[in-house]
Design a protein around this motif. Structure first.
Motif, PDB file in Angstrom:
ATOM      1  N   ARG A   5       0.863  -1.187   0.000  1.00  0.00           N
ATOM      2  CA  ARG A   5       0.000   0.000   0.000  1.00  0.00           C
ATOM      3  C   ARG A   5       0.892   1.228   0.000  1.00  0.00           C
ATOM      4  O   ARG A   5       1.796   1.346   0.816  1.00  0.00           O
ATOM      5  CB  ARG A   5      -0.893   0.032   1.233  1.00  0.00           C
ATOM      6  CG  ARG A   5      -2.073  -0.895   1.133  1.00  0.00           C
ATOM      7  CD  ARG A   5      -3.028  -0.664   2.305  1.00  0.00           C
ATOM      8  NE  ARG A   5      -4.154  -1.570   2.244  1.00  0.00           N
ATOM      9  CZ  ARG A   5      -4.097  -2.847   2.621  1.00  0.00           C
ATOM     10  NH1 ARG A   5      -2.991  -3.353   3.100  1.00  0.00           N
ATOM     11  NH2 ARG A   5      -5.163  -3.613   2.517  1.00  0.00           N
ATOM     12  N   LEU A   6       0.626   2.133  -0.924  1.00  0.00           N
ATOM     13  CA  LEU A   6       1.397   3.368  -0.988  1.00  0.00           C
ATOM     14  C   LEU A   6       0.490   4.522  -0.619  1.00  0.00           C
ATOM     15  O   LEU A   6      -0.686   4.527  -0.978  1.00  0.00           O
ATOM     16  CB  LEU A   6       1.934   3.571  -2.407  1.00  0.00           C
ATOM     17  CG  LEU A   6       2.936   2.540  -2.887  1.00  0.00           C
ATOM     18  CD1 LEU A   6       3.005   2.526  -4.403  1.00  0.00           C
ATOM     19  CD2 LEU A   6       4.299   2.818  -2.299  1.00  0.00           C
ATOM     20  N   PRO A   7       1.025   5.499   0.115  1.00  0.00           N
ATOM     21  CA  PRO A   7       0.173   6.639   0.452  1.00  0.00           C
ATOM     22  C   PRO A   7      -0.095   7.471  -0.797  1.00  0.00           C
ATOM     23  O   PRO A   7       0.824   7.794  -1.548  1.00  0.00           O
ATOM     24  CB  PRO A   7       1.020   7.425   1.459  1.00  0.00           C
ATOM     25  CG  PRO A   7       2.414   7.013   1.186  1.00  0.00           C
ATOM     26  CD  PRO A   7       2.385   5.638   0.631  1.00  0.00           C
ATOM     27  N   GLY A   8      -1.363   7.757  -1.037  1.00  0.00           N
ATOM     28  CA  GLY A   8      -1.716   8.591  -2.189  1.00  0.00           C
ATOM     29  C   GLY A   8      -2.391   9.853  -1.699  1.00  0.00           C
ATOM     30  O   GLY A   8      -2.620  10.012  -0.503  1.00  0.00           O
TER      31      GLY A   8
ATOM     32  N   SER B 205      -0.979   0.098 -17.797  1.00  0.00           N
ATOM     33  CA  SER B 205      -0.211   1.008 -16.938  1.00  0.00           C
ATOM     34  C   SER B 205      -0.953   1.265 -15.632  1.00  0.00           C
ATOM     35  O   SER B 205      -2.173   1.331 -15.595  1.00  0.00           O
ATOM     36  CB  SER B 205       0.050   2.318 -17.657  1.00  0.00           C
ATOM     37  OG  SER B 205      -1.169   2.935 -17.975  1.00  0.00           O
ATOM     38  N   GLY B 206      -0.203   1.352 -14.574  1.00  0.00           N
ATOM     39  CA  GLY B 206      -0.782   1.610 -13.266  1.00  0.00           C
ATOM     40  C   GLY B 206      -1.325   0.382 -12.566  1.00  0.00           C
ATOM     41  O   GLY B 206      -1.956   0.499 -11.525  1.00  0.00           O
ATOM     42  N   CYS B 207      -1.072  -0.818 -13.097  1.00  0.00           N
ATOM     43  CA  CYS B 207      -1.628  -1.998 -12.435  1.00  0.00           C
ATOM     44  C   CYS B 207      -0.681  -2.515 -11.364  1.00  0.00           C
ATOM     45  O   CYS B 207      -0.984  -3.502 -10.689  1.00  0.00           O
ATOM     46  CB  CYS B 207      -1.966  -3.084 -13.442  1.00  0.00           C
ATOM     47  SG  CYS B 207      -0.552  -3.869 -14.185  1.00  0.00           S
ATOM     48  N   GLY B 208       0.475  -1.895 -11.182  1.00  0.00           N
ATOM     49  CA  GLY B 208       1.340  -2.274 -10.072  1.00  0.00           C
ATOM     50  C   GLY B 208       2.583  -3.045 -10.468  1.00  0.00           C
ATOM     51  O   GLY B 208       3.302  -3.549  -9.602  1.00  0.00           O
ATOM     52  N   LYS B 209       2.900  -3.101 -11.747  1.00  0.00           N
ATOM     53  CA  LYS B 209       4.050  -3.889 -12.196  1.00  0.00           C
ATOM     54  C   LYS B 209       5.358  -3.345 -11.621  1.00  0.00           C
ATOM     55  O   LYS B 209       6.155  -4.097 -11.052  1.00  0.00           O
ATOM     56  CB  LYS B 209       4.129  -3.891 -13.740  1.00  0.00           C
ATOM     57  CG  LYS B 209       2.865  -4.341 -14.424  1.00  0.00           C
ATOM     58  CD  LYS B 209       3.001  -4.393 -15.935  1.00  0.00           C
ATOM     59  CE  LYS B 209       3.229  -3.042 -16.602  1.00  0.00           C
ATOM     60  NZ  LYS B 209       2.113  -2.088 -16.452  1.00  0.00           N
ATOM     61  N   SER B 210       5.559  -2.051 -11.778  1.00  0.00           N
ATOM     62  CA  SER B 210       6.823  -1.477 -11.292  1.00  0.00           C
ATOM     63  C   SER B 210       6.929  -1.578  -9.777  1.00  0.00           C
ATOM     64  O   SER B 210       8.019  -1.784  -9.232  1.00  0.00           O
ATOM     65  CB  SER B 210       6.930  -0.005 -11.703  1.00  0.00           C
ATOM     66  OG  SER B 210       6.959   0.100 -13.097  1.00  0.00           O
ATOM     67  N   THR B 211       5.816  -1.399  -9.090  1.00  0.00           N
ATOM     68  CA  THR B 211       5.834  -1.503  -7.635  1.00  0.00           C
ATOM     69  C   THR B 211       6.288  -2.896  -7.214  1.00  0.00           C
ATOM     70  O   THR B 211       7.126  -3.051  -6.315  1.00  0.00           O
ATOM     71  CB  THR B 211       4.428  -1.207  -7.082  1.00  0.00           C
ATOM     72  OG1 THR B 211       3.974   0.028  -7.615  1.00  0.00           O
ATOM     73  CG2 THR B 211       4.436  -1.145  -5.570  1.00  0.00           C
ATOM     74  N   LEU B 212       5.773  -3.908  -7.894  1.00  0.00           N
ATOM     75  CA  LEU B 212       6.170  -5.278  -7.585  1.00  0.00           C
ATOM     76  C   LEU B 212       7.670  -5.477  -7.828  1.00  0.00           C
ATOM     77  O   LEU B 212       8.375  -6.052  -6.999  1.00  0.00           O
ATOM     78  CB  LEU B 212       5.348  -6.261  -8.438  1.00  0.00           C
ATOM     79  CG  LEU B 212       5.603  -7.730  -8.195  1.00  0.00           C
ATOM     80  CD1 LEU B 212       5.191  -8.114  -6.779  1.00  0.00           C
ATOM     81  CD2 LEU B 212       4.839  -8.593  -9.205  1.00  0.00           C
TER      82      LEU B 212
HETATM   83  N1  LIG Z   1       5.998   6.238  -4.856  1.00  0.00           N
HETATM   84  C1  LIG Z   1       4.659   6.163  -5.032  1.00  0.00           C
HETATM   85  N2  LIG Z   1       3.831   6.801  -4.178  1.00  0.00           N
HETATM   86  C2  LIG Z   1       2.494   6.727  -4.341  1.00  0.00           C
HETATM   87  N3  LIG Z   1       1.886   6.037  -5.305  1.00  0.00           N
HETATM   88  C3  LIG Z   1       2.648   5.372  -6.187  1.00  0.00           C
HETATM   89  C4  LIG Z   1       4.078   5.400  -6.113  1.00  0.00           C
HETATM   90  N4  LIG Z   1       4.576   4.654  -7.122  1.00  0.00           N
HETATM   91  C5  LIG Z   1       3.506   4.190  -7.811  1.00  0.00           C
HETATM   92  N5  LIG Z   1       2.341   4.605  -7.244  1.00  0.00           N
HETATM   93  C6  LIG Z   1       0.982   4.262  -7.683  1.00  0.00           C
HETATM   94  O1  LIG Z   1       0.869   2.862  -7.608  1.00  0.00           O
HETATM   95  C7  LIG Z   1       0.120   2.372  -8.702  1.00  0.00           C
HETATM   96  C8  LIG Z   1       0.922   1.329  -9.435  1.00  0.00           C
HETATM   97  O2  LIG Z   1       1.994   1.964 -10.090  1.00  0.00           O
HETATM   98  P1  LIG Z   1       3.126   1.165 -10.877  1.00  0.00           P
HETATM   99  O3  LIG Z   1       3.608   0.056 -10.029  1.00  0.00           O
HETATM  100  O4  LIG Z   1       4.118   2.148 -11.346  1.00  0.00           O
HETATM  101  O5  LIG Z   1       2.310   0.573 -12.112  1.00  0.00           O
HETATM  102  P2  LIG Z   1       2.856   0.068 -13.514  1.00  0.00           P
HETATM  103  O6  LIG Z   1       4.319  -0.104 -13.431  1.00  0.00           O
HETATM  104  O7  LIG Z   1       2.096  -1.210 -13.737  1.00  0.00           O
HETATM  105  O8  LIG Z   1       2.439   1.095 -14.516  1.00  0.00           O
HETATM  106  C9  LIG Z   1      -0.252   3.559  -9.542  1.00  0.00           C
HETATM  107  O9  LIG Z   1      -1.572   3.930  -9.231  1.00  0.00           O
HETATM  108  C10 LIG Z   1       0.727   4.628  -9.124  1.00  0.00           C
HETATM  109  O10 LIG Z   1       0.125   5.888  -9.238  1.00  0.00           O
END
Ligand SMILES: Nc1ncnc2c1ncn2[C@@H]1O[C@H](COP(=O)(O)OP(=O)(O)O)[C@@H](O)[C@H]1O
Ligand SMILES: Nc1ncnc2c1ncn2[C@@H]1O[C@H](COP(=O)(O)OP(=O)(O)O)[C@@H](O)[C@H]1O
Ligand code: SF4
Ligand SMILES: [Mg+2]
Ligand SMILES: [Mg+2]
Lengths: 351, 312, 335
Positions: free
Chosen positions: A41-44, A71-78
């Motif tokens: 969970r990331l703070p938004g 895009s935005g499905c969480g790939k980079s976060t993972l």
């Molecule tokens: N450092 C961060 N702080 C808050 N929200 C983030 C951060 N990084 C990514 N997000 C949010 O997390 C969600 C997943 O992002 P991301 O993992 O980059 O997706 P993807 O790589 O699939 O496009 C998005 O809604 C993005 O806005």
């Protein structure tokens, strides 16, 4: 020589001296990386963003796992989580084990070692990923000096060899260049050279070709495939482009809204997709070898990641949805063939 | 950095100086008749005319301008009326004192401001960060004369450790240097923090983390050189200011530098001295900026490079 | 000039001075577009493909009359676009619209999208009174699938990327555009949304008889949407042909390489040709001979010295390659 790159003589020449690590058994059998029930969970601005939702996934030694999703499905976060690169304010649940090590419990020295030597990562924007005021040779050499204890001279010589390995044209002459003097493709080659410098067991490539032109994309993808074969490392290849994933991966995991909705061997996913989202993704992607009058679309747009739905996250866009989908979140089930699917009513199941 | 970049920057510096000279000249003429300002009000008209001719003020304005530029080029800024010496000499004899104080202040600013700003950015939101922010806010809002007086009360009057005025020994330098240095350190710390935070959030810093390089490398070799680029601009301004003399601090501590001379010269309507100071200050500023530009080109390989970057 | 076509671009070139001045070497001229000729018929989609920097956007802007070419002419409905005055110019301006990759840049961020379209309509004096204008906007929004009252009152940033592209299309429809230059209109969209927009563009073409100049680097979308394809390399058209011909039997080595590089979900696609080596070039690096020569796997001696002309090699098909002309007579070239 013709200008067709990547001929085999060249491979043979540039490869001397690099011994492919033999795929050895890890504490988890063949699993190099194991992600278990992982959530982030990331703070938004409008409350927390549930970017990764209970993902379980494993990567075997030497395999290429493709992760595809919009895009935005969480790939980079993972991906960031695997290297423990998430921001401090991320709330994390679940575990990530690499080679038997709990990634989140490592001491900072062990973590630095993991990042430097075991797992490497390359990113979407190759130009922006290199330090603009440091020469590319120095940036590669720095990593070698830190993790392999080489002297600067030796490290620079090794950097030339690595740049050769990634088929950088005129490698030696590039050492003293700054990133802005290189093209996007050359920057990505530099990033790959840096990634490979300490023979990692796993390379995470997060949209490595999204910012590149199509012919350069093809070069980089071919390079990654070749290097994987030659060096025996595993790759996690992330892309929003199913075509990119399909060409390069052994196995595909399809992500939607922070979850993995389907995971199976590449052929299985492409030929017999079971999840309605996977089906939709395939049908919506125009293919160069297939002409249809109209593209099949997935109605609506990508779900917001803020509120976790009660039922299936894909339900509002799903054409196979029934009452149950709105009420109960589907669990991941593993089929006899090892495929994983999270759907109440998978396609191709006659009931 | 190309030769062309150097030439362009140098020409720009020269142009600035020419503008300053012209500006000073015009200001002097516009401010009123300098002769009348200098001579007692009841001076007979014939005497006024005599002085006017003696100082060349009866010629047409463009002739005066050309003469003026020529004399400036010869380092001739006119005479100080007070003691009849050349104004330039009156000013230059104050330069060592101002330089000493300026560089001591700069050293304090750098030694305190840079590390504080870096530490605050690296440990964002920690106690350290909050302390630095408080220091920066307070340090910048407290007037220097007030801070100077505080120091005098503490170190000269209560503790009797340091002399309160003059410039005879090194001990005299401590308090004015601290006053100037800490005040600038506050600005510098805030600026460094912002610049470092910006750099630390860049994509290339994630690469450094992902490569597992030690924090010292990450901060000093990867982040700082990038963050330094805007910081150097800031430093250029600070240096320029310090070189032109610190009016208030020099007055508070009776430091015999250009700042104090400015005060006495303005009070005594010493036009020649004032314009010399203005010109030399401008020169200091321009040189500081030129230096900044050069350091800039050295720090940032993208500036003035032959290829402005390849298309992908 | 083909009288049947809606838009005819003839021998258009455009140079830019590279950004150098004062004491540098003399400012070099970069030929971003070099002797480009094509026409677009009514209800036709011509795709312009090529890598970044090949001059696609510049060509698009010139075709719309938004930028003057260094030389060459553009005719819209048989009128020379750059010689039109006053009313006729305005008329053609509103018949030709543009859609960008990121429509946010083309919209006023502080004004509700509905009001923006109404404003453009009134600037061009279209649709009479206020209520008529409003009706037309509602109608257009409805057409692009943004019906329902709430969308028109939103600000651009309150819409998703796909919705903003729909707004751009709606604006073009409300203006009664006949030709739309689409500059990478779906490149920034997710696949599922991209398909929606592609379908919408095709549907609007059917309903309103629109013509498109469709600029894209994604050949998969191009194959789907266009009738003819022009392939650009360093400012020149190197091949132009019907979509079917281009994809079934590409003649120019660069077209072949582009096709081979397209990622596909079919792992072994039949047209897989050689992968292209080398880096992208920029127009400033163009030398004598064929400009593709440095990267071309088939290049011969002649390619180094003689620039191949764009010649007719079949029904409505032109190629600029010394070898392709020969290969064509041998029946089908490399494939
Ligand atoms: N450092 C961060 N702080 C808050 N929200 C983030 C951060 N990084 C990514 N997000 C949010 O997390 C969600 C997943 O992002 P991301 O993992 O980059 O997706 P993807 O790589 O699939 O496009 C998005 O809604 C993005 O806005
Ligand atoms: N306004 C401009 N000034 C200078 N150079 C330009 C300008 N517009 C485009 N160019 C140059 O012209 C070439 C073609 O650009 P463009 O038409 O945008 O290509 P594409 O759309 O195919 O990527 C590029 O090298 C670009 O740098
Ligand atoms: S003309 Fe020659 S170099 Fe150019 S594309 Fe054809 S074969 Fe290649
Ligand atoms: Mg991403
Ligand atoms: Mg463009």
């Amino acid at each position: 020589m013709s200008l067709i790159e990547l001929s085999f003589e060249e491979n043979g020449r540039v490869l001397r001296g690099i011994a492919a690590p033999t795929p050895s058994a890890t504490p988890y059998g063949n699993d190099l990386l194991r992600i278990e029930n992982f959530s982030v969970r990331l703070p938004g601005r409008h409350g927390p963003i549930h970017a990764v939702r209970g993902i379980s996934l494993s990567v075997r030694v030497g395999e290429c796992l493709g992760i595809v999703g919009e895009s935005g499905c969480g790939k980079s976060t993972l991906c960031s989580a695997v290297l423990s690169l998430l921001p401090d304010n991320a709330q994390i649940e679940g575990q990530i084990h690499f080679n038997g090590l709990d990634v989140q419990r490592l001491s900072s020295e062990k973590l630095a070692r993991l990042r430097g030597r075991e797992i490497a990562m390359i990113f979407q924007d190759p130009m922006g990923s290199l330090n603009p005021v440091r020469r590319v040779g120095t940036q590669i050499a720095d990593k070698l000096m830190v993790h392999k204890g080489l002297s600067r001279t030796t490290a620079l010589a090794e950097a030339v060899r690595l740049l050769d390995l990634v088929r950088m044209p005129a490698a030696r002459g590039r050492l003293n260049d700054y990133p802005h003097e290189l093209s996007g493709g050359m920057c990505q080659r530099t990033m790959i050279a840096m990634a490979l410098s300490c023979q990692p067991k796993l390379l995470i490539a997060d949209e490595p070709t999204t910012a590149l032109d199509v012919t350069i994309q093809a070069q980089i993808l071919t390079l990654l495939s070749d290097l994987r074969r030659e060096l025996g490392m595993a790759i996690i290849l992330v892309s929003h482009d199913l075509g990119v994933i399909a060409q390069t991966s052994d196995r595909i995991a399809v992500m939607y809204s922070g979850e993995i909705v389907e995971e199976a061997a590449t052929e299985t996913v492409l030929d017999r997709p079971r999840h309605p989202y996977t089906r939709g993704l395939i049908d919506a992607s125009p293919d160069i070898n297939r002409v249809a009058d109209t593209l099949v679309t997935i109605p609506g747009s990508v779900a917001s990641l803020s509120e976790a739905p009660v039922g299936c996250a894909f339900e509002p866009r799903c054409q196979a949805a029934q009452h149950k989908c709105r009420k109960v979140a589907p669990h991941r089930t593993t089929t006899s063939s090892g495929a994983v699917i999270a759907c109440h009513f998978p396609l191709g199941m006659s009931e | 950095m190309s030769a062309r970049f150097l030439i362009v920057r140098t020409l720009r510096a020269l142009l600035t100086l020419i503008l300053v000279v012209t500006f000073v000249f015009l200001m002097l003429r516009l401010a009123g008749d300098p002769i009348k300002m200098l001579l007692p009000e009841d001076t007979p008209a014939s005497v006024v005319e005599q002085y006017r001719a003696r100082w060349g003020m009866d010629a047409p304005i463009y002739v005066q301008y050309i003469r003026y530029v020529a004399s400036v080029l010869h380092g001739d800024f006119g005479m100080s009326f007070r003691d009849g010496r050349p104004a330039l000499q009156a000013v230059t004899e104050r330069i060592p004192a101002t330089l000493t104080l300026g560089f001591a202040g700069l050293a304090v600013a750098l030694l305190v401001g840079l590390p504080a700003g870096i530490a605050a950015a690296v440990m964002r939101n920690s106690i350290v960060d909050r302390s630095v922010i408080s220091f920066a806010v307070v340090g910048h809002s407290v007037p220097t004369f007030f801070f100077g007086i505080l120091l005098i009360m503490l170190f000269s009057m209560s503790l009797r450790w340091l002399p309160s005025s003059g410039s005879a020994t090194w001990a005299h330098l401590v308090m004015p240097a601290l006053t100037i240095g800490l005040w600038n350190a506050a600005t510098l710390a805030r600026f460094t923090r912002a610049s470092m935070l910006d750099v630390l959030s860049q994509a290339y810093m994630k690469t450094v983390l992902a490569n597992g390089l030690p924090s010292s490398w990450r901060i000093l070799r990867y982040a700082l050189p990038n963050a330094a680029i805007p910081i150097v601009t800031m430093l250029g301004l600070i240096v320029g200011q310090l070189l032109s003399g610190a009016v208030i601090v020099e007055t508070v501590f009776a430091w015999p530098g250009i700042g104090r001379l400015t005060v006495t010269a303005v009070a005594g309507r010493e036009v020649a001295v004032v314009q010399t100071i203005v010109f030399l200050s401008a020169l200091a500023m321009v040189m500081a900026n030129l230096l900044v530009d050069l350091i800039y080109g050295w720090l940032d390989p993208r500036i003035g490079s032959k290829t402005g970057g390849m298309s992908r | 000039m083909n009288p049947a076509s809606l838009l005819t671009v003839t021998a258009v070139s455009r140079s830019f001075a590279s950004a150098r001045g004062l004491f540098g070497p003399k400012a070099r001229m970069i030929k971003a577009v070099d002797d480009v000729t094509f026409s677009i018929g009514r209800k036709e989609t011509l795709a312009l493909v090529g890598e970044s920097g090949s001059g696609k956007s510049t060509t698009g802007r010139i075709a719309l009359g938004l930028m003057k070419p260094t030389s060459g002419t553009v005719h819209y409905e048989n009128e020379d676009l750059f010689k039109l005055g006053g009313a006729a110019w305005r008329q053609s301006r509103r018949n030709m619209q543009m859609i960008f990759q990121d429509s946010a840049g083309a919209l006023d961020p502080r004004m509700p999208v509905g009001a923006q379209i109404e404003e453009v309509l009134s600037v061009y004096g279209l649709a009479g009174g206020k209520s008529a204008r409003h009706n037309r906007v509602v109608d257009a929004l409805d057409r692009v699938g943004l019906g329902g009252a709430s969308i028109e009152h939103r600000l651009p940033r309150e819409l998703s990327g796909g919705q903003r592209q729909r707004i751009a299309i709606a604006r073009a429809l409300a203006m009664q555009a006949k030709l739309i230059v689409c500059d990478e209109p779906v490149s920034a969209l997710d696949v599922s949304v991209q398909a929606q927009i592609v379908n919408l563009l095709m549907e609007m073409q059917q309903v309103f008889g629109l013509s498109y100049l469709f600029i894209s680097h994604d050949l998969r979308v191009v194959r789907h949407i266009s009738h003819r394809v022009a392939v650009m390399y360093l400012g020149r058209i190197v091949e132009i042909a019907s979509t079917a011909d281009i994809f079934k039997n590409p003649h120019h080595p660069y077209t072949q390489a582009l096709l081979a590089a397209v990622p596909t979900t079919r792992r072994h696609h039949p047209s897989a040709g050689p992968l292209l080596g080398g880096e992208l070039q920029d127009p400033a690096s163009a030398s004598s001979g064929c400009r593709f020569q440095g990267r071309c796997p088939f290049s011969r001696d002649i390619c180094r010295w003689v620039e191949p002309a764009l010649v007719e090699v079949g029904q409505g098909r032109q190629v600029a390659c010394h070898l392709a002309v020969r290969a064509d007579t041998e029946g089908g070239g490399r494939a």
